[in-house]
Design a protein around this motif. Structure first.
Motif, short mmCIF file in Angstrom:
data_model
loop_
_atom_site.label_atom_id
_atom_site.label_comp_id
_atom_site.label_asym_id
_atom_site.label_seq_id
_atom_site.Cartn_x
_atom_site.Cartn_y
_atom_site.Cartn_z
N GLN A 171 0.81 -1.20 0.00
CA GLN A 171 0.00 0.00 0.00
C GLN A 171 0.85 1.26 0.00
O GLN A 171 0.48 2.27 -0.56
N LYS A 172 1.96 1.17 0.65
CA LYS A 172 2.82 2.33 0.76
C LYS A 172 4.24 1.81 0.79
O LYS A 172 4.48 0.72 1.32
N THR A 173 5.16 2.57 0.27
CA THR A 173 6.53 2.06 0.25
C THR A 173 7.07 1.94 1.66
O THR A 173 6.82 2.78 2.52
N HIS B 21 6.42 -0.01 4.05
CA HIS B 21 5.46 -0.18 5.14
C HIS B 21 5.15 -1.67 5.30
O HIS B 21 5.21 -2.42 4.33
N VAL C 11 -3.97 6.32 5.10
CA VAL C 11 -3.03 5.76 6.06
C VAL C 11 -2.25 6.90 6.67
O VAL C 11 -1.58 7.66 5.98
N THR D 158 0.50 7.53 8.36
CA THR D 158 1.86 7.31 8.84
C THR D 158 2.76 8.25 8.08
O THR D 158 2.37 8.84 7.08
N ARG E 284 8.24 8.69 5.24
CA ARG E 284 9.68 8.43 5.13
C ARG E 284 9.91 7.06 4.54
O ARG E 284 9.20 6.11 4.82
N THR E 285 10.93 6.95 3.76
CA THR E 285 11.27 5.66 3.18
C THR E 285 12.70 5.31 3.52
O THR E 285 13.49 6.17 3.93
N LEU F 242 11.49 -7.47 3.60
CA LEU F 242 11.49 -6.18 2.93
C LEU F 242 12.83 -5.49 3.02
O LEU F 242 13.23 -4.75 2.14
#
Lengths: 689, 574
Positions: free
Chosen positions: A676-678, A680, B249, B251, B254-255, B461
């Motif tokens: 859904q989101k990078t 996450h 969402v 949140t 930031r990545t 991930l």
């Protein structure tokens, strides 16, 4: 046997213990099987007679059959077995055995999971039928049949031709080959198809099968047996009228699993045949698993087996848990260490404390004296148990007929209550006694008679007096009847007096007198007697239904480790994980982990910290933030005086630790990667801090 | 039952009161003083009755609760278990919904803390240089927030990162925040001192957070606060849907890329973790020893027809491995690494038929194979097999069919199964029928050891996929092919590498590919190429896709780096 021996801590009589355990278990196992068989006997008999009836009509080719043939009805038995599906296998196995012996060699057991389509069903059916054909007709050419089975096109017509050939063969063979089986079966035995779990079959398959086979019923004497777990209504819900009209259904009801359990408990626990006993909590756990989880008698027995194994494995003194005849020999062959084990038993300590000092010293120092005493105590324990069971049954006769059943309807509830603590100190007992004091005479008499029967049949020797006493009560009751008729005369006469002509003053006087007399008498003779009976029963209860925990050496016979049992049978893996993650100190006894309240220390294992942090998040978790938070916590734990510069740069090792912890959480199923989101991850659990 | 009866009788005794004549006479003759006294007595009686009634009511309630809890109590007998396996936690704690902490409760706790501020800084803190957080329940709730907040202080460029729920809670009007302001003020001083340190009190963190939040994100606060008011910490169900319905969402954005952190690959990760010392090694060893003492018991129970399943936090691989080496050396056993990503039931069955039963030949379906195995084991009673399955609940084995087959396998009296499960929902795999086939005995073996092997195959991930697994399999398959076939594959790989920067690269069209292959003298007709491609496809080396224009595109489903490695290796070979 090597398994018992391999335990390291004590080598005491392990082999003997293992043998005792095994023989006891085998005994119990055969007993349970016997019970099962007995309980199913009625059902199986009915089924067999049904099958032979449906079959005989085909055999004789009578008009009735032809008329049924016109309607193309398949004789069907609907077997209502109850929700405990796991126990059904045993019933079906017994059923097919019985049928094999009495009716027909051609039996096919089908399960829904093997038959997703009609084709698979036919395949399975033919496979089973032709295999059993091999069994009957010796193993002449197995290979040939094996091959042909694979090659035959699975259709009804091939099945019919097979059936014709087989029946012909047996026809021709019967005179020449003298065989038991063929003589027992009729000339053209029916083909029985058992659908074990009718509810899980797809309706399409079921309908097709029924329609097709009804077309061929005149060539192939097919009988269906449906195993039903819910209610017979399901047949009509699964099959439309057009199909269900092709069936000639007869309903058979098996015994309910609760009754089955009661019988098992009655025969296994409430008997003095087996020296091994279950403690109150253990029994409670087993019954609760049964009532709240599966209704499975098999599981109950499995739990019982586990109890036996655990007891003999963990209790070195269980070597004495044997039949009374062996006790003497075993007691005298006890080693010194085992004697010490006896002295260590809490119940034995209590016993010693009650003795006078001279005997105390003897008991604690002299092995042979101890052995003598032990033997005596064990005998006492046996006697106690015998008496216990009989009196328990008597008490149950009383309590099971009281309104509202203050002590429970089933004998197992009463048994649990008696084992738990002194039953006469409980409120329920009090109220049930009160209710018993209000019983009417006929009930009371029948109950007393039942008690007398129970006590007469029991093996206990002490009950002669009790029986006599009860019989005395019975005769008194009979006498009462005679007296009562006299009494009635008296009262009638007084009534008559009243009816005489009198003035007001006299009337008042006589009324007062009457009242006076009633008040003073208060209790009739019957009432007095009733009180006496109840009191007597009460005294019996107080004497014999002492909880087992109060008996000396009960540890040898009674298995009480309910926690172990529960842990193994009814485990809660999720709770264990929860505890480990939230309160690592529970497992890792390190001071640094200890903390009050619900929080965890920042020195907890990585996974606990990561878990705690993730609890604070909603549905999605940003990995960067998570990592940031994690490193803050970890660095605070490791180097409290770290300068700001170094904390700015996330350490590689901490990064790696974080990765590990996160992937561990993923393995445990708390999170999963999210697109859904990078960067996450999604939480899979909800709540809980 | 006795409750209502009691009330009735007591009421009756009050209503029907027998007053003898003498009393009445006395009453009339008595002076006023006694009259009053009597009235009082009457009053107190009625009061008593009321109280009694109340008691009865509460008694009844208690009874009901007791009955409800009967089941829990009966099953939760283990509460007094000294050895304790952590199962004495009620289900509510584990499966709870997120309930907002009641403000009164928090106030309670806060005042408690206010009275004894030293408690927060426990005495042993001062002794040991390393500080540990003795954060009580509710304070831990803020740990995350607090940390993030601190990060924000340190790195001003970060946007707010508080999770949505927390923000909501903080935004909610907190009465005690004002009422206890004196305390929070005193705490904020402390907070300055402890800035670097992890621990700070609930209130300080909350207060400051509240401030920062108020500054940084004013708009959501208002609306959410309103919402909260309406809800009145109400319905759990609604709360659940509230949290799950909003597609937004909340949140931070930031990545990991912004973190200037290279992605670790499996190897470096492994090396790094080796460097990190295992925490609480001694305690973990103790735990393991505790479990190891059960080995002989397991053996016994396996032989008595039970199968054993291990659960609890921590890798149980080493434990099972130890069990195997210490007790199963002399017997036939099969170890199944369930966590391995390409394990199947078929491979398990194959290894039984091939390795254990020495059967050569194939089976049409796993069910046939199972039947064969069952038959063989029933025929030959001397056959015994121990099956150890690490992670019975892994991706590949958790399917219904696989479990059914394994359950049937385990129900054989001469097959002894001992398995481990880790997933929180693992027990859901089994219905009653399977459970009775498995005949489990559960053992809690919490080891706290890291899941090294189990997670190494996982597509984490954070870990850069090295693709070494894919590479080796590529090489393996390719080596069994003809030179021409390898050439064909090479061509395709090279072409794909050239286009690796194009994210929308659909693949090489078949016609182009055919042209190239012809030019390189690799194939002489379209048919041979097709035959070759079929072989590739069977080995999952390539994937074909039909584009929108009906043209067939060929693609190697491996990432670029692996392909580069592959080509390099190929060059070495040639």
């Amino acid at each position: 046997a090597h398994d018992f021996r391999s335990r390291s801590d004590d080598s005491e009589d392990t082999e003997l213990r293992f043998i005792t355990c095994q023989s006891l278990w085998n005994q119990i196992k055969s007993e349970t099987e016997q019970i099962q068989e007995d309980l199913n006997k009625q059902l199986l008999d009915n089924l067999v007679s049904f099958l032979s009836r449906s079959h005989s009509q085909f055999q004789e080719k009578m008009t009735e059959w032809t008329c049924r043939m016109k309607f193309r009805e398949i004789p069907t038995a609907a077997l209502v077995l109850g929700v405990n599906v796991t126990d059904h296998d045993l019933t079906f196995r017994g059923l097919s055995d019985v049928l094999q012996d009495n009716i027909t060699p051609y039996i096919a057991l089908l399960e829904a999971k093997d038959c997703p389509g009609i084709k698979n069903l036919m395949q399975k059916l033919m496979g089973q039928l032709m295999n059993c054909d091999i069994d009957v007709d010796s193993l002449e050419d197995e290979d040939c049949v094996q091959v042909s089975q694979n090659r035959i096109r699975c259709s009804m017509s091939s099945l019919i031709s097979w059936y014709e050939s087989v029946t012909k063969k047996t026809d021709s063979e019967t005179p020449s080959k003298k065989r038991n089986s063929s003589s027992r079966h009729w000339q053209s035995p029916p083909v029985v198809v058992i659908l074990k779990d009718m509810e899980s079959f797809t309706t399409k398959v079921l309908q097709d099968f029924i329609v097709i086979s009804s077309q061929h019923i005149h060539e192939l004497p097919l009988v269906l047996i449906f195993g039903i777990a819910t209610s017979p209504m399901i047949i009509h819900r699964l099959l439309p009228h057009s199909v269900s009209s092709l069936l000639c259904i007869e309903l058979f009801q098996s015994l309910s699993c609760k009754e089955h359990l009661s019988t098992i408990i009655d025969k296994l626990l409430l008997t003095s045949r087996f020296p091994f006993k279950l403690g109150e909590k253990v029994l409670q756990v087993l019954i609760n698993i049964f009532l709240y989880h599966d209704f499975s008698v098999q599981n109950f027995i499995k739990g019982f087996q586990l109890c036996i194994v655990e007891h003999f494995y963990s209790e070195p003194l269980s070597v004495l848990c044997c039949q009374l005849v062996d006790v003497k020999k075993r007691v005298y062959s006890l080693s010194h260490d085992q004697c010490e084990n006896i002295r260590r038993l809490p119940s034995f300590r209590r016993y010693v404390e009650k003795q006078d000092s001279g005997k105390q010293i003897e008991l604690l120092t002299n092995d042979s004296f101890l052995k003598e005493e032990t033997e005596k105590l064990l005998e006492d324990l046996h006697v106690y148990h015998e008496n216990y069971v009989s009196i328990l049954r008597c008490l149950h006769v009383f309590t099971s007929s009281l309104p509202k059943y203050p002590l429970g309807k089933q004998i197992r509830e009463l048994h649990c209550a008696c084992l738990e603590n002194r039953v006469w100190e409980t409120e329920e007992y009090e109220s049930s006694l009160q209710l018993a004091r209000m019983l009417n005479k006929t009930d009371l008499v029948t109950m007393l008679q039942q008690c007398v029967e129970i006590l007469m049949s029991s093996s206990g020797k002490e009950f002669d007096k009790t029986v006599e006493k009860l019989k005395e009560f019975l005769t008194q009751f009979q006498n009462l009847e005679a007296e009562a008729s006299q009494e009635r005369d008296v009262s009638v006469s007084s009534q008559k007096e009243l009816q005489k002509k009198t003035d007001l003053y006299h009337l008042q006087k006589t009324l007062l007198e009457l009242k006076e007399s009633r008040r003073s008498k208060k209790l009739t003779k019957f009432e007095m007697l009733r009180f006496e009976v109840v009191d007597y029963i009460d005294s019996l209860v107080r004497k014999y239904l002492v909880p087992a925990d109060d008996r000396t050496l009960h540890e040898i016979m009674y298995f009480n480790a309910a926690t172990v049992l529960r842990g193994h049978l009814n485990a809660a893996p999720r709770t264990a994980l929860h505890t480990a993650l939230n309160n690592p100190h529970w497992y890792l006894k390190n001071q640094a982990l200890k903390c009050d309240g619900g929080g965890i220390s920042n020195k907890a294992p990585d996974i606990c910290i990561v878990y705690k942090l993730h609890l604070e998040c909603g549905r999605l978790i940003n990995l960067v933030d998570w990592l940031e938070a994690f490193s803050t916590v970890v660095m605070a734990a490791e180097e409290p005086n770290a300068d700001a510069a170094s904390s700015d740069q996330v350490d590689d090792i901490i990064h790696a630790r974080f990765i590990r912890a996160v992937s561990e959480l993923e393995l445990l199923g708390f999170i999963k990667p999210s697109k859904q989101k990078t960067d996450h991850v999604a939480r899979l659990t909800w709540g809980g801090c | 039952m006795s409750g209502p009866e009691g009330t009735r009788s007591s009421r009756r005794s009050l209503q029907v009161k027998f007053v003898p004549d003498e009393d009445v006479l006395k009453h009339i003759a008595d002076d006023a003083g006694t009259k009053v006294r009597k009235d009082k007595a009457q009053l107190s009686v009625s009061m008593k009755r009321l109280v009694k009634k109340l008691e009865n009511i509460s008694d009844n309630e208690a009874q009901e609760i007791l009955e409800e809890k009967n089941y829990v109590a009966a099953l939760g007998i283990c509460a007094q278990d000294p050895v304790g396996n952590g199962s004495n936690i009620s289900g509510g704690e584990v499966y709870s919904f997120q309930t907002p902490k009641r403000s009164s409760k928090m106030a309670e706790l806060a005042s408690e803390l206010a009275q004894t501020p030293e408690q927060n800084v426990a005495p042993d803190h001062s002794k040991c240089p390393e500080k540990m957080a003795k954060t009580p329940q509710s304070s831990s709730n803020f740990m995350w927030a607090e940390i993030v907040w601190k990060c924000n202080l340190k790195k001003k460029e970060f946007v707010s990162t508080t999770p949505y729920r927390l923000r909501k809670r903080l935004a909610a009007p907190d009465p005690y925040l004002e009422s206890e302001s004196e305390y929070s003020a005193s705490c904020s001083e402390e907070e300055d001192e402890e800035d670097q340190k992890e621990v700070s009190t609930v209130l300080s963190s909350q207060k400051t957070l509240g401030k920062t939040k108020a500054a940084s994100t004013p708009p959501p606060r208002n609306s959410l606060a309103k919402k909260i008011k309406e809800e009145k910490m109400g319905n759990l169900v609604e709360e659940y849907f509230e949290a799950h319905s909003s597609s937004k969402v909340l949140t931070s954005d930031r990545t990991l890329q912004k973190l200037q952190k290279r992605r670790l690959n499996q190897q470096t990760l492994h090396d790094l973790l080796k460097k990190a010392p295992l925490a609480y090694a001694a305690e973990i060893r103790d735990l393991n020893q505790q479990h190891e003492s059960l080995f002989s018991k397991w053996m016994l129970q396996l032989h008595l027809g039970f199968n054993i399943v291990l659960y609890g936090l921590g890798s149980k691989r080493d434990l099972l491995e130890k069990f195997r080496t210490s007790l199963l050396q002399d017997s036939v056993h099969l170890v199944v690494n369930g966590y391995f990503p390409s394990i199947t039931v078929r491979s398990i069955l194959n290894s039984i038929t091939e390795e254990v039963l020495d059967h050569i030949g194939t089976f049409r379906s796993p069910l046939d194979q199972l039947e064969f195995i069952i038959k063989r084991f029933k025929e030959d009673s001397s056959l015994e097999l121990y099956v150890l399955i690490h992670n019975l609940d892994s991706q590949m084995l958790r399917g219904e069919r696989s479990q059914q087959i394994l359950a049937q396998l385990s129900s054989l009296p001469s097959i002894y199964l001992i398995a481990s499960i880790d997933h929180i929902n693992a027990p859901l795999m089994w219905d009653q029928a399977k459970l009775s086939l498995y005949n489990w005995l559960w053992y809690e073996t919490t080891t706290f050891s890291p899941y090294v092997e189990e997670t190494s195959y996982e597509n984490s991930l954070l870990v850069q996929q090295s693709g070494s697994l894919a590479l080796s399999s590529l090489m393996h398959v390719l080596h069994s092919l003809t030179l021409n076939a390898r050439g064909i594959f090479r061509l395709l790989a090279q072409h794909q590498l050239e286009k690796k920067d194009n994210p929308s690269y659909p693949g090489l069209s078949f016609q182009d590919f055919y042209q190239q292959c012809r030019e390189a003298f690799l194939v002489n007709s379209e048919l041979t190429l097709r035959a070759q491609l079929t072989e590739f496809r069977d080995h999952k080396l390539i994937r074909t896709k039909r584009g929108a224009d009906g043209v067939e595109y060929l693609l190697i489903p491996v990432d670029g780096s692996t392909l580069t490695d592959f080509l390099e290796k190929e060059d070495e070979d040639v």
